[in-house]
Scaffold this motif. Structure first.
Motif, PDB file in Angstrom:
ATOM      1  N   VAL A  57       0.916  -1.213  -0.098  1.00 14.82           N
ATOM      2  CA  VAL A  57      -0.189  -0.055   0.171  1.00 14.82           C
ATOM      3  C   VAL A  57       0.896   1.298   0.158  1.00 14.82           C
ATOM      4  CG1 VAL A  57      -1.641   1.303   1.293  1.00 14.82           C
ATOM      5  CG2 VAL A  57      -1.669  -1.114   1.153  1.00 14.82           C
ATOM      6  N   GLY A  62      -5.530   4.311  -1.034  1.00 18.57           N
ATOM      7  CA  GLY A  62      -6.458   3.563  -0.357  1.00 18.57           C
ATOM      8  C   GLY A  62      -6.752   3.872   1.017  1.00 18.57           C
ATOM      9  N   TYR A  89      -6.759  -0.433  -4.518  1.00 16.41           N
ATOM     10  CA  TYR A  89      -6.396  -1.867  -4.014  1.00 16.41           C
ATOM     11  C   TYR A  89      -7.629  -2.890  -4.017  1.00 16.41           C
ATOM     12  CZ  TYR A  89      -2.425   0.654  -2.818  1.00 16.41           C
ATOM     13  OH  TYR A  89      -1.292   1.656  -2.889  1.00 16.41           O
TER      14      TYR A  89
END
Length: 287
Positions: A57, A62, A89
């Motif tokens: 990430v 996200g 994601y």
């Protein structure tokens, strides 16, 4: 005497992820540490697929990326339709079937060290109590990481152990640094509500105590049992702290500190705090 090994960051993270799922009641939990503005998910529990394992990430992307950058928790009650996050994601999160997702940063000295997540496969209510629990788990992990970092820094000053001396002995200056860390560790542990965390911190206390023991001081067998708080106060007094400074360190009233000191002195049959510290050290109650 062999010393207990320090838990690795990976082990601490794995424990925290397990605790997060157990204590919040959310079926799936995962997390990872930050490196170069990215969080790689290295620990997952409760998952039904492999979509989350190894997920990377990026900062600000996200739900977790936002939590990392903003240094505050982020919640998506309906992840699929959320307009407050980027959907970089979705393949991993929706592939796992997650609907409600909560991300909380692991904050250490003002820096986000990583992110913990908990989620459910169906839309789920998310109350203030659940948020507090998740924040507590992240806070406990940050405490263990801070202690581990400090202990590692002190241990780096020690000579390497040998077969004839598995517990390395130290010079006077290093011994005082270890004793200072021991007192700081007791102060930290006193504020940790989770009993399992306190037990793990006590292992580190024992490690520091053994390493900082002065073999040149005559040993004494004591039939004395000090309470945890009496030891906390006495370990701070051993550093030369005043009652006011001890109270600030341990978040106690100054009068309470005085009472604990007087009780410890009475048990050790010592007329002054300095005499109490000396006798406690000879008896192995303090490093």
């Amino acid at each position: 005497m062999a010393l207990p090994a320090l838990a690795s960051e990976t082990e601490l993270l794995s424990r925290a992820v397990g605790d997060l799922a157990q204590r919040t009641g959310f079926p799936v939990a995962f997390g990872g540490f930050e490196t170069a503005n990215m969080v790689e998910v290295t620990s997952v529990v409760g998952n039904r697929t492999q979509h989350l394992s190894g997920l990377v990430v990026h900062a600000s992307r996200g739900l977790g990326g936002r939590a990392l950058v903003e240094k505050r928790p982020r919640l998506a009650l309906d992840y699929r339709s959320s307009r407050n996050i980027t959907h970089d994601y979705d393949r991993a999160v929706l592939g796992e079937g997650i609907s409600t997702l909560f991300a909380v940063p692991i904050l250490l000295a003002g820096r986000a060290r990583g992110v913990l997540y908990c989620g459910s496969w169906m839309p789920a209510p998310f109350g203030e109590g659940t948020a507090r629990t998740a924040l507590q788990v992240a806070g406990d992990l940050a405490t263990e990481l801070r202690v581990r970092d400090e202990v590692h820094k002190r241990l780096a000053l020690l000579p390497a152990p040998t077969p004839s001396a598995p517990v390395p002995r130290v010079d006077a200056a290093t011994r005082e640094q270890l004793r200072e860390t021991y007192a700081e560790l007791r102060g930290i542990a006193a504020d940790v509500p989770d009993a399992s965390i306190r037990r793990r911190l006590s292992v580190l206390e024992a490690r520091l105590s053994e390493m900082s023991r002065d073999d040149t001081e005559p040993a004494e067998v004591l039939d004395v049992r000090l309470s945890r708080r009496e030891l906390d106060v006495l370990s701070c007094a051993a550093l030369g702290q005043t009652n006011a400074e001890i109270a600030a360190t341990l978040t106690l009233r100054e009068g309470t500190v005085k009472s604990y000191l007087q009780s410890a002195m009475a048990k050790l049959d010592a007329g002054t705090r300095h005499a109490a510290v000396a006798r406690a050290r000879r008896g192995g109650l303090l490093p």
